[in-house]
Enzyme design. Structure first.
Site, PDB file in Angstrom:
ATOM      1  N   CYS A   2    -113.171 -10.931  37.440  1.00 16.20           N
ATOM      2  CA  CYS A   2    -113.801  -9.799  36.574  1.00 16.20           C
ATOM      3  C   CYS A   2    -114.539 -10.471  35.116  1.00 16.20           C
ATOM      4  CB  CYS A   2    -113.511  -8.573  35.956  1.00 16.20           C
ATOM      5  SG  CYS A   2    -113.301  -7.755  37.546  1.00 16.20           S
ATOM      6  N   ARG A  30    -119.328 -13.066  36.732  1.00 15.26           N
ATOM      7  CA  ARG A  30    -118.345 -12.600  37.082  1.00 15.26           C
ATOM      8  C   ARG A  30    -117.929 -11.850  38.214  1.00 15.26           C
ATOM      9  NH1 ARG A  30    -115.273 -16.545  33.730  1.00 15.26           N
ATOM     10  NH2 ARG A  30    -112.952 -15.147  35.168  1.00 15.26           N
ATOM     11  N   TRP A  78    -116.170  -6.850  39.813  1.00 20.88           N
ATOM     12  CA  TRP A  78    -115.781  -7.336  39.974  1.00 20.88           C
ATOM     13  C   TRP A  78    -114.824  -7.252  41.826  1.00 20.88           C
ATOM     14  CZ3 TRP A  78    -113.803 -10.244  44.970  1.00 20.88           C
ATOM     15  CH2 TRP A  78    -114.414 -11.107  46.251  1.00 20.88           C
ATOM     16  N   ASN A 104    -108.420  -8.398  34.381  1.00 20.28           N
ATOM     17  CA  ASN A 104    -109.007  -9.347  35.378  1.00 20.28           C
ATOM     18  C   ASN A 104    -107.944 -10.079  36.019  1.00 20.28           C
ATOM     19  OD1 ASN A 104    -110.606 -10.870  37.226  1.00 20.28           O
ATOM     20  ND2 ASN A 104    -110.840 -12.524  35.280  1.00 20.28           N
ATOM     21  N   GLY A 105    -108.240 -10.112  37.597  1.00 22.68           N
ATOM     22  CA  GLY A 105    -107.194 -10.433  38.619  1.00 22.68           C
ATOM     23  C   GLY A 105    -106.617  -9.624  39.492  1.00 22.68           C
ATOM     24  N   GLU A 487    -123.877 -28.571  51.811  1.00 22.49           N
ATOM     25  CA  GLU A 487    -124.700 -27.637  50.837  1.00 22.49           C
ATOM     26  C   GLU A 487    -125.938 -27.338  50.998  1.00 22.49           C
ATOM     27  OE1 GLU A 487    -123.612 -26.437  48.078  1.00 22.49           O
ATOM     28  OE2 GLU A 487    -124.864 -26.306  46.689  1.00 22.49           O
ATOM     29  N   LYS A 491    -126.496 -23.442  50.384  1.00 21.13           N
ATOM     30  CA  LYS A 491    -126.984 -22.162  49.237  1.00 21.13           C
ATOM     31  C   LYS A 491    -128.326 -21.316  50.489  1.00 21.13           C
ATOM     32  CE  LYS A 491    -126.262 -23.269  45.692  1.00 21.13           C
ATOM     33  NZ  LYS A 491    -124.866 -23.313  46.659  1.00 21.13           N
ATOM     34  N   GLU A 494    -126.479 -18.187  51.090  1.00 15.43           N
ATOM     35  CA  GLU A 494    -126.104 -17.634  49.491  1.00 15.43           C
ATOM     36  C   GLU A 494    -126.934 -17.186  49.069  1.00 15.43           C
ATOM     37  OE1 GLU A 494    -123.706 -21.137  47.594  1.00 15.43           O
ATOM     38  OE2 GLU A 494    -122.565 -19.745  47.317  1.00 15.43           O
ATOM     39  N   HIS A 510    -123.892 -33.307  71.197  1.00 12.96           N
ATOM     40  CA  HIS A 510    -122.379 -32.345  71.660  1.00 12.96           C
ATOM     41  C   HIS A 510    -122.663 -31.649  71.806  1.00 12.96           C
ATOM     42  CE1 HIS A 510    -120.456 -37.304  71.684  1.00 12.96           C
ATOM     43  NE2 HIS A 510    -121.326 -36.987  70.401  1.00 12.96           N
ATOM     44  N   LYS A 613    -118.735 -15.413  40.602  1.00 13.39           N
ATOM     45  CA  LYS A 613    -118.715 -16.807  40.187  1.00 13.39           C
ATOM     46  C   LYS A 613    -117.715 -17.675  40.395  1.00 13.39           C
ATOM     47  CE  LYS A 613    -120.687 -20.796  39.229  1.00 13.39           C
ATOM     48  NZ  LYS A 613    -121.800 -21.203  39.689  1.00 13.39           N
TER      49      LYS A 613
HETATM   50  C1  AGP Z   1    -121.192 -22.076  45.370  1.00 16.73           C
HETATM   51  O1  AGP Z   1    -122.609 -22.308  45.240  1.00 16.73           O
HETATM   52  C2  AGP Z   1    -120.438 -20.843  45.570  1.00 16.73           C
HETATM   53  N1  AGP Z   1    -120.751 -19.870  44.667  1.00 16.73           N
HETATM   54  C3  AGP Z   1    -118.536 -21.496  45.863  1.00 16.73           C
HETATM   55  O2  AGP Z   1    -119.348 -22.073  47.062  1.00 16.73           O
HETATM   56  C4  AGP Z   1    -118.257 -22.350  44.900  1.00 16.73           C
HETATM   57  O3  AGP Z   1    -118.804 -24.000  44.791  1.00 16.73           O
HETATM   58  C5  AGP Z   1    -116.984 -22.226  45.251  1.00 16.73           C
HETATM   59  O4  AGP Z   1    -115.738 -20.565  45.183  1.00 16.73           O
HETATM   60  C6  AGP Z   1    -115.974 -23.018  44.179  1.00 16.73           C
HETATM   61  O5  AGP Z   1    -115.950 -22.130  43.080  1.00 16.73           O
HETATM   62  P1  AGP Z   1    -115.351 -23.422  42.049  1.00 16.73           P
HETATM   63  O6  AGP Z   1    -115.911 -24.542  41.540  1.00 16.73           O
HETATM   64  O7  AGP Z   1    -115.588 -23.043  40.163  1.00 16.73           O
HETATM   65  O8  AGP Z   1    -113.944 -23.032  41.570  1.00 16.73           O
END
Ligand code: AGP
Length: 618
Positions: A2, A30, A78, A104-105, A487, A491, A494, A510, A613
């Site tokens: 959060c 966040r 969040w 937060n937590g 990656e 992307k 996501e 395979h 994030k």
């Molecule tokens: C990245 O596109 C993602 N949102 C997610 O995989 C992120 O890379 C992962 O949660 C790690 O976050 P950090 O780099 O802040 O530790």
């Protein structure tokens, strides 16, 4: 996950509300499923909170303007416990409404505490773990009459990860915060002070900050900042200056943060290299505060990270093993943490993280250190937990990455881990000085190469629009191209909510080749024909195999690679780049493609559904 903001000033004004709302807007990445504020003024405590994004909270405040105040809190959520509703939104008030708290937590013992409080007659108005802390604080405040003393009593009862901020209705010049395994930084002003989950909370008001340590309680008034350990004894917080300005955290003329950050990538690489290579081309990583003798004895490197950061580690593995001749294992932090990894005093653990607050990675770092390993954090966010809990930190200088899906941080993480690898090779003598200089020269040429790839943006946008209805896309890569494929797939998942899967190209025959059918779109990251030639030839064979089965191959290849043109349905050329550095340019078209396809589908590329994030819970 959060966003929280705290403010206290010496004037009765709307500034506490303005700071809270402005900070929340910059912290929305966040978490953004509900938001709220608490203000303290002559009329006592005012709390306004709403489910949904901050716009709904602002609409409520427009309809019923809040009174002027001296102090204020803000929270953007969040959800972890309790659905996003008005009642579950923060702040939560305790007791007879005399104190308000944002959190937060996760409070791992909240159920036990909730039962204890309910048995004593406390009525709960929400399903959250946070409300438990609010009632505990109210009771402690009734007994002590001092918000700091009350907070010390509360944190002694809590288990789990938390950042708490609190105000009281009769203490308008005080905001108290507490942190354990969750972020909190102090912003220092003149006649006013700030608190925030990260510096974005107060960046437009001050660049002077304090980094709080684990298990600390901070009390801010307009003129003072005092820090205590949870044991009540004075503690030290490290001052630092934020090198981001408020503009860096806004879109800078781009339509979205995602667009802005893709275009920030040349600068992110350049700034990550800045000041670390001297005029003679020698590498200096002064912040790597680990005894060189220890680094010379390292016999294994283990990267711990999650998501995109883990893929950056996978890219770095190929380079570091080639340069340093040390085995590099790349571990998903949440897997590493709970298996019995073989880690010891000769292991160098590299924790790669943009936020510095990923709980899975925090726990992996703690586990590694318990086993006697040295830990280097490769991190983008100053004042965050992971660098503080590591033996050394190598900062990526990508600037604030606001879009939830990572782009420029990924590129900067690769550049920074390459610097680490080259530094180790230089130290251990596995590369000659001229070889290190040659790689550094190539690294310094990467920003211009990324700029050239960005010139293909319009063409990639058209390709993405033509595929807006695609159901699933596969991504293939070999060697360092393999993590790039992973990656690229992440992307697309996501941002466009489309099923995508990355494979090592050699793995195709395979099993995954069964997925190939007429019209199947397959992105293929082709290595340089000038590198290890067998790599290039084998990937061309993979393209032929999928083409023979009707797939539509979209190829990322090096300018001048004419062999692929006849095989591919579409070719996106990137500038010639040495094999080990190629991921820094090859990933960019995949980022643009995912962003443009999501945009064509009308999706929010900055705040995709279900994501946050910084994943600060395990
Ligand atoms: C990245 O596109 C993602 N949102 C997610 O995989 C992120 O890379 C992962 O949660 C790690 O976050 P950090 O780099 O802040 O530790």
């Amino acid at each position: 996950m959060c966003g929280i903001v705290g403010y206290v000033g010496n004037a009765l004004s709307t500034k506490p509300l303005d700071v809270a709302l402005g900070g929340l807007r910059r912290l929305q990445y966040r978490g953004y499923d509900s938001a709220g504020i608490a203000l303290v003024g002559p009329t006592g405590l005012t709390v306004v909170k709403r489910a949904g994004k901050i716009d709904r909270l602002e609409a409520a405040l427009f309809e019923n303007p809040a009174p002027p105040a001296y102090a204020g809190l803000g929270h953007t959520r969040w959800a972890t416990h309790g659905r996003p509703t008005d009642a579950n939104a923060h702040p939560h008030v305790g007791g007879k409404g005399r104190v308000a708290i944002v959190h937060n937590g996760i409070l791992e013992n909240h159920l036990v505490l909730r039962e204890e409080l309910a048995a004593s007659g406390v009525a709960f108005g929400s399903q959250t773990d946070t409300e438990v802390a609010a009632h505990l604080l109210a009771a402690a405040y009734e007994e002590t009459g001092d918000l700091t003393a009350a907070m010390l009593r509360v944190v002694a009862r809590l288990e789990g990860a938390f950042t708490l901020l609190a105000v009281a209705d009769d203490a308008p010049s005080t905001v108290v915060g507490a942190r354990r395994s969750s972020p909190l930084v102090v912003g220092l002003g003149a006649g006013e002070n700030f608190l925030g989950s990260d510096v974005a909370a107060f960046i437009e008001h001050t660049h002077d900050a304090l980094e709080l340590g684990e298990d600390q309680v901070v009390t801010i008034t307009p003129e003072t900042v005092s820090v205590l350990g949870f044991d009540g004894r004075p503690a030290i917080a490290r001052p630092f200056t934020v090198d981001w300005d408020a503009n860096a955290a806004v879109k800078g003329g781009f339509s979205t943060f995602m667009n802005k950050e893709i275009h920030d990538q040349p600068d992110a690489v350049a700034k990550t290299l800045l000041g670390r290579v001297d005029a003679a081309g020698r590498l200096h990583l002064d912040e790597l505060r680990i005894d060189e003798r220890l680094l010379r004895r390292v016999d294994k490197i283990v990267v711990v990270a999650c998501g995109t950061a883990a893929y950056a580690g996978l890219v770095a593995k190929y380079a570091i093993e080639h340069w340093c001749r040390i085995p590099v294992e790349v571990e998903l932090a949440h897997e590493f943490r709970y298996r019995d990894p073989v880690v010891g005093e000769k292991t160098l653990v590299v924790a790669i993280t943009q936020s510095g607050e990923t709980m899975d990675t925090i726990q992996a770092v703690r586990h590694a250190r318990d086993q006697g390993a040295k830990v280097v954090a490769v991190v983008n966010t100053m004042g965050s937990t992971i660098p503080r809990e590591s033996d050394a930190a190598l900062y990526t200088h990508a600037g604030p990455e606001v879009a939830v899906a990572s782009t420029k941080a990924f590129i900067a993480q690769i550049a920074a881990t390459y610097l680490l690898g080259l530094y180790l090779a230089q130290l251990r003598g596995t590369l000659f000085a001229d070889e290190v200089r040659a790689v550094l020269t190539e690294l310094r040429a990467i920003p211009a190469k990324i700029e050239r790839v960005l010139e293909s943006e319009e063409r990639i946008r058209e390709l993405a629009i033509s595929m807006a209805d695609v159901g699933s896309i596969l991504y293939l890569g070999r060697h360092v191209g393999y993590p790039v494929a992973l990656e690229g797939a992440l992307k697309l998942k996501e941002l466009a909510y489309i099923h995508a899967e990355g494979f090592a190209a050699g793995e195709l025959k395979h099993g995954p080749i069964a997925l190939i059918e007429p019209g199947r779109v397959v992105f293929v990251v082709v290595p340089s024909p000038r590198g290890r030639d067998q790599l290039h030839a084998k990937v061309l064979s993979n393209i032929a195999e999928i083409k023979a089965r009707g797939a539509r191959a979209v190829v990322i290849a090096e300018e001048g690679d004419d062999d692929v043109a006849s095989l591919a349905a579409e070719v996106i050329f990137v500038p010639p780049t040495p094999t080990l550095l190629a991921p820094l340019v090859a990933v960019v078209p995949l980022q643009i493609f995912a962003c443009e396809l999501a945009t064509a589908k009308g999706l929010d590329v900055d705040q995709p559904r279900n994501l946050a994030k910084s994943v600060t819970v395990e």
